[in-house]
Each structure stands twice: as structure tokens, then as C-alpha cells.
Write a protein that holds these residues in place. Structure first.
Motif, PDB file in Angstrom:
ATOM      1  N   GLY A  80     -14.817   0.031   2.457  1.00 29.94           N
ATOM      2  CA  GLY A  80     -14.793   0.263   1.020  1.00 29.94           C
ATOM      3  C   GLY A  80     -14.425   1.664   0.603  1.00 29.94           C
ATOM      4  N   ARG A  81     -14.413   2.609   1.527  1.00 26.07           N
ATOM      5  CA  ARG A  81     -14.033   3.991   1.202  1.00 26.07           C
ATOM      6  C   ARG A  81     -12.519   4.127   1.262  1.00 26.07           C
ATOM      7  NH1 ARG A  81     -16.855   8.125   5.017  1.00 26.07           N
ATOM      8  NH2 ARG A  81     -15.738   9.544   3.605  1.00 26.07           N
ATOM      9  N   PRO A  82     -11.885   4.539   0.161  1.00 26.78           N
ATOM     10  CA  PRO A  82     -10.427   4.670   0.182  1.00 26.78           C
ATOM     11  C   PRO A  82      -9.970   5.780   1.112  1.00 26.78           C
ATOM     12  CG  PRO A  82     -11.331   5.569  -1.849  1.00 26.78           C
ATOM     13  CD  PRO A  82     -12.466   4.891  -1.143  1.00 26.78           C
ATOM     14  N   GLY A  83      -8.865   5.537   1.784  1.00 32.23           N
ATOM     15  CA  GLY A  83      -8.321   6.535   2.702  1.00 32.23           C
ATOM     16  C   GLY A  83      -6.813   6.529   2.651  1.00 32.23           C
ATOM     17  N   ASN A  84      -6.200   6.706   3.791  1.00 32.61           N
ATOM     18  CA  ASN A  84      -4.743   6.740   3.929  1.00 32.61           C
ATOM     19  C   ASN A  84      -4.328   5.838   5.079  1.00 32.61           C
ATOM     20  OD1 ASN A  84      -3.715   8.846   1.991  1.00 32.61           O
ATOM     21  ND2 ASN A  84      -5.250  10.058   3.030  1.00 32.61           N
ATOM     22  N   PRO A  85      -3.079   5.359   5.047  1.00 35.33           N
ATOM     23  CA  PRO A  85      -1.968   5.605   4.127  1.00 35.33           C
ATOM     24  C   PRO A  85      -2.129   4.877   2.794  1.00 35.33           C
ATOM     25  CG  PRO A  85      -1.178   4.896   6.290  1.00 35.33           C
ATOM     26  CD  PRO A  85      -2.638   4.581   6.224  1.00 35.33           C
ATOM     27  N   VAL A  86      -1.166   5.159   1.898  1.00 38.59           N
ATOM     28  CA  VAL A  86      -1.127   4.504   0.591  1.00 38.59           C
ATOM     29  C   VAL A  86       0.320   4.162   0.268  1.00 38.59           C
ATOM     30  CG1 VAL A  86      -0.971   6.730  -0.584  1.00 38.59           C
ATOM     31  CG2 VAL A  86      -1.754   4.731  -1.845  1.00 38.59           C
ATOM     32  N   ILE A  87       0.526   3.009  -0.370  1.00 41.25           N
ATOM     33  CA  ILE A  87       1.858   2.626  -0.830  1.00 41.25           C
ATOM     34  C   ILE A  87       1.924   2.810  -2.342  1.00 41.25           C
ATOM     35  CG2 ILE A  87       3.586   0.798  -1.025  1.00 41.25           C
ATOM     36  CD1 ILE A  87       2.484  -0.470   1.478  1.00 41.25           C
ATOM     37  N   LEU A  88       2.921   3.561  -2.787  1.00 39.56           N
ATOM     38  CA  LEU A  88       3.131   3.831  -4.208  1.00 39.56           C
ATOM     39  C   LEU A  88       4.424   3.155  -4.650  1.00 39.56           C
ATOM     40  CD1 LEU A  88       2.324   7.645  -4.078  1.00 39.56           C
ATOM     41  CD2 LEU A  88       0.778   5.800  -4.783  1.00 39.56           C
ATOM     42  N   PRO A  89       4.371   2.370  -5.732  1.00 45.32           N
ATOM     43  CA  PRO A  89       5.586   1.696  -6.201  1.00 45.32           C
ATOM     44  C   PRO A  89       6.534   2.670  -6.883  1.00 45.32           C
ATOM     45  CG  PRO A  89       3.813   1.315  -7.749  1.00 45.32           C
ATOM     46  CD  PRO A  89       3.208   2.071  -6.597  1.00 45.32           C
ATOM     47  N   THR A  90       7.797   2.290  -6.972  1.00 48.14           N
ATOM     48  CA  THR A  90       8.793   3.180  -7.579  1.00 48.14           C
ATOM     49  C   THR A  90       8.541   3.412  -9.064  1.00 48.14           C
ATOM     50  OG1 THR A  90      10.247   1.262  -7.908  1.00 48.14           O
ATOM     51  CG2 THR A  90      10.603   2.580  -5.939  1.00 48.14           C
ATOM     52  N   SER A  91       7.743   2.550  -9.696  1.00 50.88           N
ATOM     53  CA  SER A  91       7.427   2.764 -11.116  1.00 50.88           C
ATOM     54  C   SER A  91       6.647   4.054 -11.339  1.00 50.88           C
ATOM     55  CB  SER A  91       6.627   1.579 -11.669  1.00 50.88           C
ATOM     56  OG  SER A  91       5.391   1.431 -10.986  1.00 50.88           O
ATOM     57  N   LEU A  92       6.081   4.620 -10.259  1.00 48.49           N
ATOM     58  CA  LEU A  92       5.325   5.874 -10.367  1.00 48.49           C
ATOM     59  C   LEU A  92       6.153   7.100  -9.973  1.00 48.49           C
ATOM     60  CD1 LEU A  92       1.852   4.803  -8.884  1.00 48.49           C
ATOM     61  CD2 LEU A  92       2.492   5.024 -11.292  1.00 48.49           C
ATOM     62  N   ASN A  93       7.419   6.895  -9.659  1.00 45.54           N
ATOM     63  CA  ASN A  93       8.229   8.004  -9.151  1.00 45.54           C
ATOM     64  C   ASN A  93       8.263   9.209 -10.079  1.00 45.54           C
ATOM     65  OD1 ASN A  93       8.801   6.607  -6.845  1.00 45.54           O
ATOM     66  ND2 ASN A  93      11.009   6.441  -7.191  1.00 45.54           N
ATOM     67  N   GLN A  94       8.454   8.976 -11.371  1.00 43.50           N
ATOM     68  CA  GLN A  94       8.571  10.109 -12.292  1.00 43.50           C
ATOM     69  C   GLN A  94       7.276  10.904 -12.359  1.00 43.50           C
ATOM     70  OE1 GLN A  94      11.468  11.226 -13.483  1.00 43.50           O
ATOM     71  NE2 GLN A  94      12.202   9.567 -12.166  1.00 43.50           N
ATOM     72  N   GLN A  95       6.152  10.240 -12.247  1.00 45.15           N
ATOM     73  CA  GLN A  95       4.872  10.956 -12.218  1.00 45.15           C
ATOM     74  C   GLN A  95       4.721  11.753 -10.919  1.00 45.15           C
ATOM     75  OE1 GLN A  95       1.412   8.575 -13.536  1.00 45.15           O
ATOM     76  NE2 GLN A  95       2.904   6.998 -14.083  1.00 45.15           N
ATOM     77  N   ILE A  96       5.145  11.158  -9.819  1.00 47.37           N
ATOM     78  CA  ILE A  96       5.065  11.858  -8.532  1.00 47.37           C
ATOM     79  C   ILE A  96       5.935  13.114  -8.556  1.00 47.37           C
ATOM     80  CG2 ILE A  96       5.612  11.689  -6.072  1.00 47.37           C
ATOM     81  CD1 ILE A  96       4.983   8.665  -6.316  1.00 47.37           C
ATOM     82  N   LEU A  97       7.100  13.012  -9.148  1.00 44.55           N
ATOM     83  CA  LEU A  97       8.030  14.145  -9.172  1.00 44.55           C
ATOM     84  C   LEU A  97       7.514  15.318 -10.001  1.00 44.55           C
ATOM     85  CD1 LEU A  97      11.423  12.222  -9.475  1.00 44.55           C
ATOM     86  CD2 LEU A  97      10.470  13.343  -7.453  1.00 44.55           C
TER      87      LEU A  97
END
Length: 223
Positions: free
Chosen positions: A159-176
Motif C-alpha cells: 500500500g505504500r507508493p513507490g517507484n517506478p511510475v507510469i505517467l501518461p502523455t496528457s501530463l507532459n506539459q506539466q512535467i516540462l
């Protein structure tokens, strides 16, 4: 090693009609950081050897053994030595010239590289997580593909979040827009997207930040 995928590389192929509906995931293997917690004479953790194999090469092989459409290695600190350690592997290389500013710059470098590609999600994988297996990555990729692609998928341990993580391309502008020594945690928390956690056990939380951690995990620090 070229930044441009070869025609026979999975990331360089056009989708066929029967493949077009399957979301494609590329792995961003982050290996650019200075690893400051290793100390001034602590050596480079990604060059530490596990069973005679540099950690970065071991993790690259894990990534390449998955169902990802491509594996992109983001380098920075001691780039030449990192690239030498993965010689012969079918990786694409991206240099992060701004690695001194922190992890966000590596995410930006990797996502920028993928922007014009037929990729639906980026699996962000830290190169210092020796417990990860290709099967773990495939679990994450399969969950993303089966969940409608516009979602976030992350590894978890009890239940504890960790890594790796998959991020969709819809979040690209926020990531940038990310800056500093941060990952995508704030984006994940603020995104109005479903988040699916995939239980993979302790591998989701085990990363190597100190010489003691490297040695405790069975690694031998070379230089």
C-alpha cells in the motif's frame, strides 16, 4: 549510440492497424544524478558492481527485458563512464546538461525527447533500484494498457507508493514545467486522473542512496 531510433528499433516503427489501439510505453531510465549522499569519496553507485555487473547495466538490462516500446537512458554526471558501462545494449541515449539542478531536469530531458514519438506513457525508472525485475515493469505496463491509458500507474509495497511510475502523455506539459530536485510527486497528487497502484513488494521502495546501502544490497563500489 544515437539519439535517433533505428528503423528496426521498436520505437522507430510505425504502428500497424492491429497495434494502433495498444497504448505504447517507453522507459525513461534516469542515471544523471550526482548521488550526493554517497559522499565526496563514496564512489558512483551506478558503477558499483553486482555479481560483476555495473548497476546501471544491470538495470538497463531489466528495462530492455520488459515489454516497453523503447528504453531511453538519461545521463549527466560522469556521462562517459555511464555510457561505457552500457556499451552494446540497445538503448537510446539522452544527455541532461542541467543535471546539477536536480531530478526534474532529467524528467524534462526525457519527456522532451519523447514528445514527437508515438508513445502514450513514460515509465520513469530510477537506475539505483536493484530489486526491480522485468516482470515488475510488465505488470505496470499491462495495468496502464488495460486501464484506458489516460491514468497514472505506480508501483507499491503493501500500500505504500513507490517507484517506478507510469505517467501518461496528457501530463507532459506539466512535467516540462518542473524545476529543482523533485520528481513528479506533486503532479501525481494534483492530477485529476485515476491512479492505479501495483503491488510489487519491497522492490518498489529499495533504492541505494549511501555507500552502506550499496554494500548492504550486495554491491561492490569500484570508483
Amino acid at each position: 549510440m544515437s539519439n535517433t531510433p533505428r528503423a528496426d528499433h521498436p520505437a522507430g516503427k510505425r504502428r500497424t492497424a492491429d497495434q494502433s489501439a495498444i497504448p505504447r510505453v517507453a522507459i525513461l531510465l534516469l542515471a544523471a544524478g550526482q548521488a550526493a549522499r554517497m559522499g565526496p569519496t563514496g564512489g558512483h553507485k551506478l558503477l558499483a558492481e553486482f555479481d560483476g555487473i555495473p548497476l546501471v547495466r544491470r538495470m538497463a538490462a531489466v528495462a530492455l527485458g520488459s515489454n516497453a516500446a523503447a528504453v531511453i537512458l538519461v545521463t549527466g554526471h560522469r556521462r562517459t563512464e555511464i555510457e561505457t558501462a552500457v556499451t552494446g545494449l540497445n538503448l537510446e541515449m539522452v544527455e541532461n546538461p542541467h543535471y546539477l539542478t536536480g531530478m526534474a531536469s532529467s524528467l524534462v530531458a526525457g519527456v522532451s525527447y519523447l514528445e514527437d514519438r508515438q508513445i502514450d506513457g513514460a515509465l520513469v525508472m530510477l537506475a539505483d533500484m536493484p530489486g526491480l525485475l522485468s516482470s515488475h515493469l510488465n505488470q505496470l505496463i499491462a495495468t496502464f494498457q488495460l486501464s484506458g491509458q489516460d491514468c497514472i500507474v505506480r508501483a507499491a509495497c503493501q500500500g505504500r507508493p513507490g517507484n517506478p511510475v507510469i505517467l501518461p502523455t496528457s501530463l507532459n506539459q506539466q512535467i516540462l514545467q518542473l524545476k529543482g530536485d523533485i520528481g513528479a510527486r506533486q503532479i501525481i497528487e494534483n492530477a485529476s486522473l485515476p491512479v492505479f497502484q501495483v503491488e510489487i513488494g519491497e522492490a518498489a521502495l529499495l533504492d541505494l542512496d549511501t555507500p552502506e546501502a550499496v554494500k548492504g544490497a550486495g554491491g561492490i563500489i569500484k570508483y
